[in-house]
Motif scaffolding. Structure first.
Motif, PDB file in Angstrom:
ATOM      1  N   ILE A 321       0.824  -1.196   0.000  1.00  0.00           N
ATOM      2  CA  ILE A 321       0.000   0.000   0.000  1.00  0.00           C
ATOM      3  C   ILE A 321       0.869   1.261   0.000  1.00  0.00           C
ATOM      4  N   ILE A 322       2.106   1.152   0.464  1.00  0.00           N
ATOM      5  CA  ILE A 322       3.020   2.298   0.455  1.00  0.00           C
ATOM      6  C   ILE A 322       3.609   2.408  -0.943  1.00  0.00           C
ATOM      7  N   GLY A 323       3.112   3.371  -1.697  1.00  0.00           N
ATOM      8  CA  GLY A 323       3.583   3.537  -3.068  1.00  0.00           C
ATOM      9  C   GLY A 323       4.846   4.363  -3.159  1.00  0.00           C
ATOM     10  N   ILE A 332       8.306  14.816   5.528  1.00  0.00           N
ATOM     11  CA  ILE A 332       8.208  13.484   4.922  1.00  0.00           C
ATOM     12  C   ILE A 332       6.763  13.194   4.527  1.00  0.00           C
ATOM     13  N   GLY A 333       6.601  12.567   3.368  1.00  0.00           N
ATOM     14  CA  GLY A 333       5.290  12.133   2.912  1.00  0.00           C
ATOM     15  C   GLY A 333       5.286  10.644   2.607  1.00  0.00           C
ATOM     16  N   ILE A 334       4.201   9.980   2.992  1.00  0.00           N
ATOM     17  CA  ILE A 334       4.022   8.551   2.706  1.00  0.00           C
ATOM     18  C   ILE A 334       2.775   8.428   1.836  1.00  0.00           C
ATOM     19  N   GLU A 335       2.966   8.171   0.557  1.00  0.00           N
ATOM     20  CA  GLU A 335       1.825   8.115  -0.364  1.00  0.00           C
ATOM     21  C   GLU A 335       1.268   6.697  -0.429  1.00  0.00           C
ATOM     22  N   LEU A 336      -0.029   6.579  -0.149  1.00  0.00           N
ATOM     23  CA  LEU A 336      -0.700   5.277  -0.099  1.00  0.00           C
ATOM     24  C   LEU A 336      -1.508   5.060  -1.374  1.00  0.00           C
ATOM     25  N   VAL A 337      -1.335   3.893  -1.971  1.00  0.00           N
ATOM     26  CA  VAL A 337      -2.007   3.588  -3.240  1.00  0.00           C
ATOM     27  C   VAL A 337      -2.654   2.211  -3.188  1.00  0.00           C
ATOM     28  N   ARG A 371      -6.122  13.148  -0.569  1.00  0.00           N
ATOM     29  CA  ARG A 371      -6.023  12.865   0.871  1.00  0.00           C
ATOM     30  C   ARG A 371      -5.457  11.466   1.145  1.00  0.00           C
ATOM     31  N   ASN A 372      -4.516  11.056   0.346  1.00  0.00           N
ATOM     32  CA  ASN A 372      -3.930   9.719   0.489  1.00  0.00           C
ATOM     33  C   ASN A 372      -2.463   9.760   0.893  1.00  0.00           C
ATOM     34  N   VAL A 373      -1.975  10.950   1.265  1.00  0.00           N
ATOM     35  CA  VAL A 373      -0.575  11.083   1.658  1.00  0.00           C
ATOM     36  C   VAL A 373      -0.501  11.367   3.159  1.00  0.00           C
ATOM     37  N   LEU A 374       0.135  10.469   3.902  1.00  0.00           N
ATOM     38  CA  LEU A 374       0.372  10.718   5.319  1.00  0.00           C
ATOM     39  C   LEU A 374       1.509  11.727   5.412  1.00  0.00           C
TER      40      LEU A 374
END
Length: 446
Positions: A321-323, A332-337, A371-374
């Motif tokens: 899920i971590i793209g 820092i950004g964690i993009e979820l896909v 709204r998918n980036v932590l």
């Protein structure tokens, strides 16, 4: 899961205002000591204003040497627009898609993050929107253009905007952008982006504004200011700072050149801000900058940020899920896909993760157009132990999703049993995400 109290619990928060830590003793003392002596408006001269301006401009590259004090990042950006228009005698503004620059009317107008919302006013004629330089899911993706100069590709869009504006009888006053886009999804512009954009805008008669409200004051570690990541020779004409300048206390500033300040003075419209640069606010800002230097928090941000980035990239090997994991220092950004090939944003799952992390006493939020980036922007005192704890809990939450909710098909007996359990909605804020079965067919099922 039982409802739990936050009392006597350690709460980890990824906020972007308390740079040197909550209730930092030196900052608190500076505020209290000055408040006990004198606080007044800045029509009356006080040493703190001069000392703070001198300290702040000393951290800036030449020729950024003139400082205007205000109370918030929004005020700073509004004043920056006034400076740009006074100096250039032009009017139009170039901004980035998904940008947010503040809550004032003038700033909502240049913030697609706001004016594109259902209740927004839409884009004004004098506003020109360039694509956000996102090389992961943006208009130009690095995977589609291997070996290409992505910075120039995105910058050339700004060049086209300048040409079309001139052809349509419009004049460009300024290009404004966060040096690293925050609300747009923790975006790190590719190399050569600002180098080319600044050149194009200046050739079109405009000036360049760097919004450092969320990313300045050493957050990127390597430098004091995020625009410096693009090269030591990259210098904006106007810089705005806020939030961390007072560690949560309302103080902000605009830093510019003598030439632009002189143009503003010659406009005949006197600038005055009752509380901008008051003795207490300046005492606080001076203390914050002193703590940043004395505790070497820039170096700390680099060290802990690199550790956190490496740990998150290792976590990405385990959780598909971590793209993308991107960042610099403690930005820092964690993009979820949903899948890494098509990069469909995992919006609902991101919101579930935010909720579950809160239940584990970690405050994190999501952003970006989907709204998918932590987004992680913790205080610069965030340590390696904090980073390891964050990664550990995130790993547990993602594993829980894999082992439980993600594998539950809509309408299955297991899912229905869990959804109907009386404790399902119990959480510290009495609100646990509960996706109905019709939606879950699209969102959760794999």
């Amino acid at each position: 899961m039982h409802k739990r109290s936050f009392r006597n619990r350690k709460l980890y928060g990824c906020g972007n205002a308390t740079w040197v830590g909550h209730c930092q003793p030196d900052v608190v003392k500076a505020a209290c000591d000055q408040l006990a002596v004198l606080n007044t408006n800045n029509r009356f001269l006080h040493d703190n204003l001069v000392i703070c301006a001198r300290k702040l401009t000393s951290l800036m590259p030449a020729p950024l040497s003139i400082c205007f004090f205000v109370n918030s990042g929004s005020e700073a950006n509004d004043l920056a627009l006034r400076l740009a228009r006074s100096h250039t005698k032009n009017h139009d503004i170039i901004t980035l898609d998904h940008a947010y620059h503040g809550h004032l009317t003038s700033l909502i107008s240049i913030s697609p993050y706001k004016f594109n919302l259902p209740g927004g006013s839409g884009k004004a004629e004098w506003v020109h929107v360039a694509s956000c330089p996102d090389v992961y899911r943006g208009k130009y993706r690095a995977v589609d253009y291997p070996g290409q100069d992505m910075g120039k590709m995105y910058a050339d869009e700004v060049l086209d905007i300048c040409k079309k504006a001139r052809g349509g009888g419009h004049t460009i006053a300024a290009f404004i952008a966060e040096s690293l886009q925050s609300c747009g999804g923790q975006i790190i512009p590719p190399d050569n982006y600002l180098r080319n954009v600044y050149r194009y805008v200046r050739e079109a008669g405009g000036v360049c504004i760097a919004d450092e409200v969320q990313v300045g004051f050493g957050r990127v570690g390597k430098h004091w200011w995020a625009f410096q990541l693009q090269g030591e020779d990259i210098v904006p004409d106007i810089v705005t700072v806020g939030k961390p300048m007072g560690n949560g206390h309302p103080v902000a500033a605009v830093i510019t050149t003598l030439e632009i300040a002189q143009s503003f003075k010659e406009s005949g419209i006197e600038y005055f801000n009752t509380y901008g640069g008051n003795p207490v606010s300046c005492a606080v800002a001076i203390a914050v900058m002193d703590v940043l230097e004395r505790q070497r928090l820039r170096e700390h941000a680099t060290r802990v940020g690199n550790h956190l980035l490496n740990s998150l990239r290792q976590l990405a090997l385990k959780h598909l899920i971590i793209g993308d994991v991107r960042g610099v220092g403690l930005f820092i950004g964690i993009e979820l896909v949903e899948d890494r090939e098509n990069r469909i944003p995992a919006t609902a799952k991101a919101q579930h993760i935010v909720s579950r992390m809160k239940e584990e006493y970690i405050l994190v939020s999501s952003d970006g157009p989907d709204r998918n980036v932590l987004k992680l922007k913790p205080p610069l005192v965030f340590c390696q132990e904090n980073a390891d704890h964050f990664v550990k809990i995130l790993d547990e939450v993602l594993t829980e999703m894999n082992d439980d909710e993600v594998t539950m098909e809509a309408g299955s007996p297991q899912r229905q049993k869990k959804a109907n359990h009386p404790e399902f909605e119990n959480s510290p804020n009495e609100k646990k995400i509960k996706i109905d079965d019709q939606q879950s067919e699209k969102i959760i099922k794999v």
